[in-house]
Scaffold this motif. Sequence first.
Motif, PDB file in Angstrom:
ATOM      1  N   TYR A 104      36.367  53.508  31.435  1.00 54.45           N
ATOM      2  CA  TYR A 104      37.188  52.747  31.393  1.00 54.45           C
ATOM      3  C   TYR A 104      37.760  50.863  30.722  1.00 54.45           C
ATOM      4  O   TYR A 104      38.172  50.885  30.142  1.00 54.45           O
ATOM      5  N   SER A 129      33.304  51.699  36.591  1.00 54.97           N
ATOM      6  CA  SER A 129      34.371  50.859  37.090  1.00 54.97           C
ATOM      7  C   SER A 129      33.711  50.917  37.917  1.00 54.97           C
ATOM      8  O   SER A 129      32.639  51.822  38.908  1.00 54.97           O
ATOM      9  N   THR A 130      34.544  50.715  38.546  1.00 51.09           N
ATOM     10  CA  THR A 130      34.308  50.872  40.375  1.00 51.09           C
ATOM     11  C   THR A 130      35.009  51.621  41.789  1.00 51.09           C
ATOM     12  O   THR A 130      35.099  51.156  42.632  1.00 51.09           O
ATOM     13  N   THR A 131      35.954  52.141  40.670  1.00 47.45           N
ATOM     14  CA  THR A 131      37.039  52.984  41.561  1.00 47.45           C
ATOM     15  C   THR A 131      35.814  54.302  42.530  1.00 47.45           C
ATOM     16  O   THR A 131      36.135  54.028  43.733  1.00 47.45           O
ATOM     17  N   THR A 132      34.726  55.034  42.275  1.00 42.57           N
ATOM     18  CA  THR A 132      34.112  55.587  42.671  1.00 42.57           C
ATOM     19  C   THR A 132      33.092  55.849  42.300  1.00 42.57           C
ATOM     20  O   THR A 132      32.698  55.373  41.158  1.00 42.57           O
ATOM     21  N   GLN A 135      32.966  58.589  39.776  1.00 37.96           N
ATOM     22  CA  GLN A 135      33.736  58.489  38.052  1.00 37.96           C
ATOM     23  C   GLN A 135      32.590  57.154  37.543  1.00 37.96           C
ATOM     24  O   GLN A 135      32.324  57.324  36.075  1.00 37.96           O
ATOM     25  N   GLN A 136      31.717  56.600  38.307  1.00 36.77           N
ATOM     26  CA  GLN A 136      30.653  56.012  37.662  1.00 36.77           C
ATOM     27  C   GLN A 136      29.279  56.655  36.995  1.00 36.77           C
ATOM     28  O   GLN A 136      28.741  56.396  36.153  1.00 36.77           O
ATOM     29  N   LEU A 180      36.944  48.515  48.950  1.00 35.35           N
ATOM     30  CA  LEU A 180      37.054  50.217  48.413  1.00 35.35           C
ATOM     31  C   LEU A 180      35.344  49.237  47.569  1.00 35.35           C
ATOM     32  O   LEU A 180      34.812  50.629  46.845  1.00 35.35           O
ATOM     33  N   CYS A 184      33.008  52.625  47.538  1.00 31.63           N
ATOM     34  CA  CYS A 184      32.194  52.573  45.384  1.00 31.63           C
ATOM     35  C   CYS A 184      30.557  53.159  45.579  1.00 31.63           C
ATOM     36  O   CYS A 184      29.716  53.255  45.078  1.00 31.63           O
TER      37      CYS A 184
END
Length: 277
Positions: A104, A129-132, A135-136, A180, A184
């Motif tokens: 990202y 990323s810090t989204t999930t 994803q990391q 969030l 995560c």
Amino acid sequence: MAWLTIMSLNLQHGGIQTGDGRPDDRWPELAATINAASPDILCLQECHGWTDHLHHQVYRAERDLDMRLAGLVGGRAVGGNAVFYRPGAVAQCGWAEAYARELYTGLGVALFAVEGVPERLAVVSTHLSTTTAEQQVEEAMRVADRVTRYGGYGVMIGDINAHPLLDGGRFPDPAGIKPLDRTCRYDEADQPDRRVARRLHRAGLTDAAAHLAARTHNTDHYAPTGTGKIRVDRALLTLPLVPLLSGYTRISTASDHDAIAITLDRPDAGPAASAAA
């Protein structure tokens, strides 16, 4: 004697602005901190605004640090990740960004010719990323794939944004973490989610700070580096580099992250000396 120093710093909005884009020039203080550490290779994250105004901040950094840009890459996000190097210490022999958008924040690999190293040294300035957590994991393995494919000598360094495999018991109460980040970084039982660290370990990458903490019994190496009170900033080495690892330093900065720096001994100098505190 230390032979090669690699430093990483998350600048916090480029070191030149606030989160909402207002001017906030912390660069002179950040540059002074970097110069005091005198790295041979410098990895930066959150390079917000560095390509604005004809890349003014890039040229400013080259001037203030007496270093050269190996490459700056952006992904789908604002900002990006950069690698600088000190001419004379290493020689750049490549910059690979064909997979830039696989992260990202951007994925670029700086390749260096280093005396005593039989293959190219691959270095990736990393910001996951810090989204999930899922994803990391995917992004982390993209970096691992890139950093290990140019001859086996590689360094993945930067803001990993996830719990390390080992932290000496130093992780904050998840109740105090914003939702969030809690989602995560912690599992459903509110225990640290270490999937990223486990996958990188299985991929053959060694956490420099944890390795030296185990070897020297210096538990300060487990100390957090980010505002979430987690050791999110880490340096991970491929196996051929681990015997050369001689030092790890955490450095306070004018960012919301500490900088980290690792030192390597010459390949022909025998086993690395015990790390300093």
